[in-house]
Design a protein around this motif. Sequence first.
Motif, PDB file in Angstrom:
ATOM      1  N   ILE A 106       0.742  -1.157  -0.102  1.00 43.39           N
ATOM      2  CA  ILE A 106      -0.022   0.017  -0.046  1.00 43.39           C
ATOM      3  C   ILE A 106       0.791   1.317  -0.091  1.00 43.39           C
ATOM      4  O   ILE A 106       1.442   1.573   0.930  1.00 43.39           O
ATOM      5  N   ILE A 107       0.964   2.075  -0.992  1.00 42.13           N
ATOM      6  CA  ILE A 107       1.596   2.928  -1.211  1.00 42.13           C
ATOM      7  C   ILE A 107       0.839   4.399  -0.403  1.00 42.13           C
ATOM      8  O   ILE A 107      -0.221   4.378  -0.851  1.00 42.13           O
ATOM      9  N   GLU A 108       1.687   4.912   0.313  1.00 42.15           N
ATOM     10  CA  GLU A 108       0.824   6.034   1.087  1.00 42.15           C
ATOM     11  C   GLU A 108       0.502   7.277   0.402  1.00 42.15           C
ATOM     12  O   GLU A 108      -0.572   8.066   0.853  1.00 42.15           O
ATOM     13  N   GLU A 109       1.226   7.588  -0.838  1.00 45.58           N
ATOM     14  CA  GLU A 109       0.872   9.069  -1.336  1.00 45.58           C
ATOM     15  C   GLU A 109      -0.461   8.852  -2.057  1.00 45.58           C
ATOM     16  O   GLU A 109      -1.278   9.842  -1.804  1.00 45.58           O
ATOM     17  N   ASP A 110      -0.899   7.801  -2.812  1.00 45.87           N
ATOM     18  CA  ASP A 110      -1.848   7.739  -3.384  1.00 45.87           C
ATOM     19  C   ASP A 110      -3.011   6.606  -3.233  1.00 45.87           C
ATOM     20  O   ASP A 110      -3.899   6.347  -3.806  1.00 45.87           O
ATOM     21  N   ALA A 111      -2.280   5.676  -2.113  1.00 40.58           N
ATOM     22  CA  ALA A 111      -3.076   4.431  -1.809  1.00 40.58           C
ATOM     23  C   ALA A 111      -3.172   3.492  -3.000  1.00 40.58           C
ATOM     24  O   ALA A 111      -3.929   2.721  -2.922  1.00 40.58           O
ATOM     25  N   SER A 112      -2.391   3.539  -3.879  1.00 42.52           N
ATOM     26  CA  SER A 112      -2.239   2.532  -5.087  1.00 42.52           C
ATOM     27  C   SER A 112      -1.489   1.285  -4.205  1.00 42.52           C
ATOM     28  O   SER A 112      -0.909   1.154  -3.695  1.00 42.52           O
ATOM     29  N   LEU A 113      -1.578   0.261  -5.290  1.00 36.85           N
ATOM     30  CA  LEU A 113      -1.235  -1.075  -4.739  1.00 36.85           C
ATOM     31  C   LEU A 113      -0.111  -1.548  -5.862  1.00 36.85           C
ATOM     32  O   LEU A 113      -0.031  -1.439  -6.908  1.00 36.85           O
ATOM     33  N   VAL A 114       0.874  -2.088  -5.129  1.00 33.51           N
ATOM     34  CA  VAL A 114       1.845  -2.603  -6.065  1.00 33.51           C
ATOM     35  C   VAL A 114       2.187  -3.833  -5.600  1.00 33.51           C
ATOM     36  O   VAL A 114       2.535  -4.031  -4.141  1.00 33.51           O
ATOM     37  N   GLU A 115       2.452  -4.746  -6.306  1.00 30.60           N
ATOM     38  CA  GLU A 115       2.568  -6.301  -5.816  1.00 30.60           C
ATOM     39  C   GLU A 115       3.992  -6.573  -5.369  1.00 30.60           C
ATOM     40  O   GLU A 115       4.954  -6.131  -5.951  1.00 30.60           O
ATOM     41  N   ILE A 116       3.856  -7.519  -4.298  1.00 31.67           N
ATOM     42  CA  ILE A 116       5.121  -7.818  -3.821  1.00 31.67           C
ATOM     43  C   ILE A 116       5.547  -9.301  -3.644  1.00 31.67           C
ATOM     44  O   ILE A 116       6.558  -9.733  -4.460  1.00 31.67           O
ATOM     45  N   GLY A 117       4.361 -10.240  -3.789  1.00 33.09           N
ATOM     46  CA  GLY A 117       4.636 -11.631  -3.975  1.00 33.09           C
ATOM     47  C   GLY A 117       4.685 -12.286  -2.654  1.00 33.09           C
ATOM     48  O   GLY A 117       4.476 -11.555  -1.619  1.00 33.09           O
ATOM     49  N   PRO A 118       4.624 -13.658  -2.430  1.00 30.00           N
ATOM     50  CA  PRO A 118       4.432 -14.659  -3.627  1.00 30.00           C
ATOM     51  C   PRO A 118       3.168 -14.757  -4.233  1.00 30.00           C
ATOM     52  O   PRO A 118       2.152 -14.190  -3.736  1.00 30.00           O
TER      53      PRO A 118
END
Length: 342
Positions: free
Chosen positions: A220-232
């Motif tokens: 969860i990115i704090e700036e715009d609450a967008s999602l970036v996958e981590i895994g697994p």
Amino acid sequence: MSAFKRKRGGQAPVNKKAKKGKFVVDKAEAPLEAEQEKKNEVTIPPPVSLGKWTNKERVLIFSSRGINFRTRHLMQDLRTLMPHSKADTKMDRKDKLFIVNEVCEIKNCNKCLFFEAKKKQDLYMWISNSPHGPSAKFLVQNIHTLAELKMTGNCLKGSRPLLSFDPVSISVMGICVTYYVLRFQTFSTPRYHPKSQPFVDHVFTFTIADNRIWFRNYQIIEEDASLVEIGPRLVLNLIKIFQGSFGGPTLFENSDFKSPNMHRREIRLAAAARVREKQMVKEMQKTKRTEAKQEVAKDVTADVFLTPAEEKAVHIQTEAPAPKVMKKNKHKAFKRQRMARR
């Protein structure tokens, strides 16, 4: 400065003041100590977590013998993401599954993630509430570990995750509420856990698609609450939900589930059907070539271009034909001349 010992998990008062420690610069500078006392003071902040660890959920993550490297890396990734988890040695494949409850009791764990390998190619995962149940059995497919994906997302080690479930899963798959309670208690990190961090910076998603459960981990990115996958990444195909731990009466059974053995059998039958079809085509072509080589006694197309005509009377010769007149050889004189010249 004397070291201050803290007691983790203790209930601290809200109006607790920060402790102060003093550093003595030098004994020779005693007159200046009073002046520099305020400058050399170090303020130690109170503990960030003022609550008490009450949810004593502990998850045991281990497997049976016969797993491959990908499953081993997946278990290590899950232990990293779940600070309330514990590890244990591999269990023998000949042992019964009820022994897992005894291992959980020895390890002081009330939840269990057990990976069961069969035929060195099929992987099953058990999620159990030890020792009284319930438990669920899944077929694990499409495993991708953290080291394999190399995604750009990242999160703090030991931070508490959010759990996101698909809202249409109950209507699509008919899974009972027991599944949600079991999965929520297993994957959620207890609050004020000693190994956890008081931050929420990633989310576990359980999405239903194609009658399967798709597990993803996003930052969860704090700036715009967008999602970036981590895994697994992994896909879970639910088989059954049992009332007891690793057995008991069946609460739910997935009617759309097809075992890996049946799937491989259908693939082999389809391949064998294609081979038989090719053999039949070859035999038909060979039969046609053999029939074409046979000689036909009567040609049915021989009389196509014949036209009917009037029959003529047959003439029979009764007299002998006239003799033919022999013509003289014009070159005979020349032959005599050539012979005379010799």
